[in-house]
Design an enzyme around this catalytic site. Structure first.
Site, PDB file in Angstrom:
ATOM      1  N   ARG A 246       0.790  -1.242  -0.034  1.00 16.06           N
ATOM      2  CA  ARG A 246      -0.010   0.029  -0.002  1.00 16.06           C
ATOM      3  C   ARG A 246       0.812   1.051   0.032  1.00 16.06           C
ATOM      4  O   ARG A 246       1.939   1.342   0.745  1.00 16.06           O
ATOM      5  CB  ARG A 246      -0.945  -0.037   1.354  1.00 16.06           C
ATOM      6  CG  ARG A 246      -2.163  -0.962   1.251  1.00 16.06           C
ATOM      7  CD  ARG A 246      -3.119  -0.570  -0.106  1.00 16.06           C
ATOM      8  NE  ARG A 246      -4.353  -1.172  -0.071  1.00 16.06           N
ATOM      9  CZ  ARG A 246      -4.509  -2.506  -0.721  1.00 16.06           C
ATOM     10  NH1 ARG A 246      -3.308  -2.851  -1.660  1.00 16.06           N
ATOM     11  NH2 ARG A 246      -5.680  -3.066  -0.810  1.00 16.06           N
ATOM     12  N   GLU A 275      -4.375   6.784  -5.063  1.00 18.63           N
ATOM     13  CA  GLU A 275      -4.391   5.945  -6.608  1.00 18.63           C
ATOM     14  C   GLU A 275      -5.774   6.348  -7.303  1.00 18.63           C
ATOM     15  O   GLU A 275      -6.733   6.445  -6.788  1.00 18.63           O
ATOM     16  CB  GLU A 275      -4.357   4.529  -6.362  1.00 18.63           C
ATOM     17  CG  GLU A 275      -3.116   3.945  -5.896  1.00 18.63           C
ATOM     18  CD  GLU A 275      -2.879   2.391  -5.962  1.00 18.63           C
ATOM     19  OE1 GLU A 275      -3.859   1.845  -5.931  1.00 18.63           O
ATOM     20  OE2 GLU A 275      -1.734   1.819  -5.627  1.00 18.63           O
ATOM     21  N   HIS A 294      -0.129  -0.237  -9.867  1.00 14.07           N
ATOM     22  CA  HIS A 294      -0.598  -1.281  -9.145  1.00 14.07           C
ATOM     23  C   HIS A 294      -1.083  -2.547  -9.874  1.00 14.07           C
ATOM     24  O   HIS A 294      -2.257  -2.822  -9.940  1.00 14.07           O
ATOM     25  CB  HIS A 294      -1.916  -0.702  -8.350  1.00 14.07           C
ATOM     26  CG  HIS A 294      -2.412  -1.269  -7.231  1.00 14.07           C
ATOM     27  ND1 HIS A 294      -3.031  -0.662  -6.251  1.00 14.07           N
ATOM     28  CD2 HIS A 294      -2.208  -2.658  -6.819  1.00 14.07           C
ATOM     29  CE1 HIS A 294      -3.215  -1.518  -5.239  1.00 14.07           C
ATOM     30  NE2 HIS A 294      -2.777  -2.664  -5.474  1.00 14.07           N
TER      31      HIS A 294
END
Length: 328
Positions: A246, A275, A294
């Protein structure tokens, strides 16, 4: 999916556009026999479906205190991910709503481990600057040669030795790396033995001892900015940091400062806070970084495993079976 539901129950599947939206969520209806599944791209989209939902499946879409208050029939929030930081856990506990992830399924572990090593190898072999130079007809070997390195013989520090951390550790052994790790609890002795005699260290000691540090911890209030400026300064100037967990585990400004100052050799980053990141994020322009959007955990194969694990837990709950991976 195994088992049949005793009566029609309502399931709200929240699949944001960047995770495939309604087109991806439509396939979930066939996986939950006897349930009425409503697919939305945000939990605010269909207030009636939220109000009637017995279970919510969320693919990285926020489930806030307001959403929980608007869902009086809700029993379960099922995260289609390893992380669960996008769910208001305090509000869920106050309403006796269970929150689960897919941690023990291992659905994401293989791909996140592969992405971790993709970033580590890209840093060690200077893949990005070498590629960029060659596209400009620049034979960069003399310039890059002094910064090229190997994984073999290096110490990998793993922050969080759960399912994903152990997958990373197993791959590290194949590369001939030494292993140290940290976490809330020490692993059983047989696990340490299987991982080549991995040693448990306090976080600060791990940072000082490691050539590579890979983050695999959940994001909680206690782990937000776990690596701040003070802890980043504990890393060797020759060390590399990899984050596939994260973004908010790391103080991104402090990391950009360390990279700019040359007190850290490089960083491989797959996750950001927020994000997607804004153009103002300094880390995007920092030297010696390898960045990916990601992608750890979202291969075609992984997404199928994630969906099946999340849906099976919902089906089991609606059939009265015990839940897996309840977030404490």
């Amino acid at each position: 999916m195994s088992g049949g539901l005793p009566a029609v129950r309502n399931v709200l599947a929240v699949i944001p556009p960047h995770m495939g939206g309604r087109s991806t969520g439509a396939a979930l209806a066939d996986l939950v026999p006897g349930a009425h599944v409503t697919v939305v791209e945000s939990a605010d989209e269909d207030p009636a479906a939220l109000r009637e939902a017995h279970a919510i499946i969320t693919a990285l879409a926020p489930v806030t205190a307001g959403h929980l208050a608007a869902a009086p029939a809700l029993e379960l929030v099922q995260c289609a991910s390893h992380g669960y930081d996008y769910v208001d856990l305090d509000a869920a506990r106050a309403r006796s709503v269970a929150v689960c992830n897919i941690g023990s399924s291992g659905a994401e572990a293989q791909n996140v481990a592969e992405q971790t090593f993709a970033l580590m190898l890209a840093l060690a072999k200077q893949v990005v600057p070498a590629h960029n130079a060659l596209t400009q007809a620049d034979w960069a070997l003399p310039r890059l040669q002094q910064s090229l390195t190997e994984l073999s013989g290096k110490t990998l520090g793993i922050v969080g030795l759960g399912n994903i951390g152990q997958e990373v550790a197993r791959r590290a052994l194949v590369f001939g790396m030494r292993l140290v790790y940290t976490g809330r609890n020490r692993a059983p002795a047989d696990t340490e033995s299987r991982l080549g005699g991995a040693r448990h260290l306090p976080l600060d000691e791990l940072l000082h001892a490691s050539d590579y540090v890979s983050l695999h911890a959940p994001l909680t209030p206690d782990t937000r900015h776990l690596l701040d400026a003070r802890r980043l300064a504990l890393l060797r100037p020759t060390a590399f940091l990899v984050n596939t967990a994260r973004g908010a585990l790391v103080d991104q400004d402090a990391l950009a400062d360390a990279l700019a100052a040359g007190t850290l050799a490089g960083a491989g980053i797959d996750v950001f806070d927020p994000e997607p990141p804004t153009a103002a994020l300094r880390l995007l322009k920092a030297p010696n970084v390898v960045l990916s959007p990601h992608v750890g955990g979202v291969t075609r194969e992984t997404l199928v495993r994630i969906a099946l694990a999340a849906v099976q837990n919902v089906v089991d709950h609606l059939c009265g079976k015990p839940l897996r991976d309840v977030v404490p």
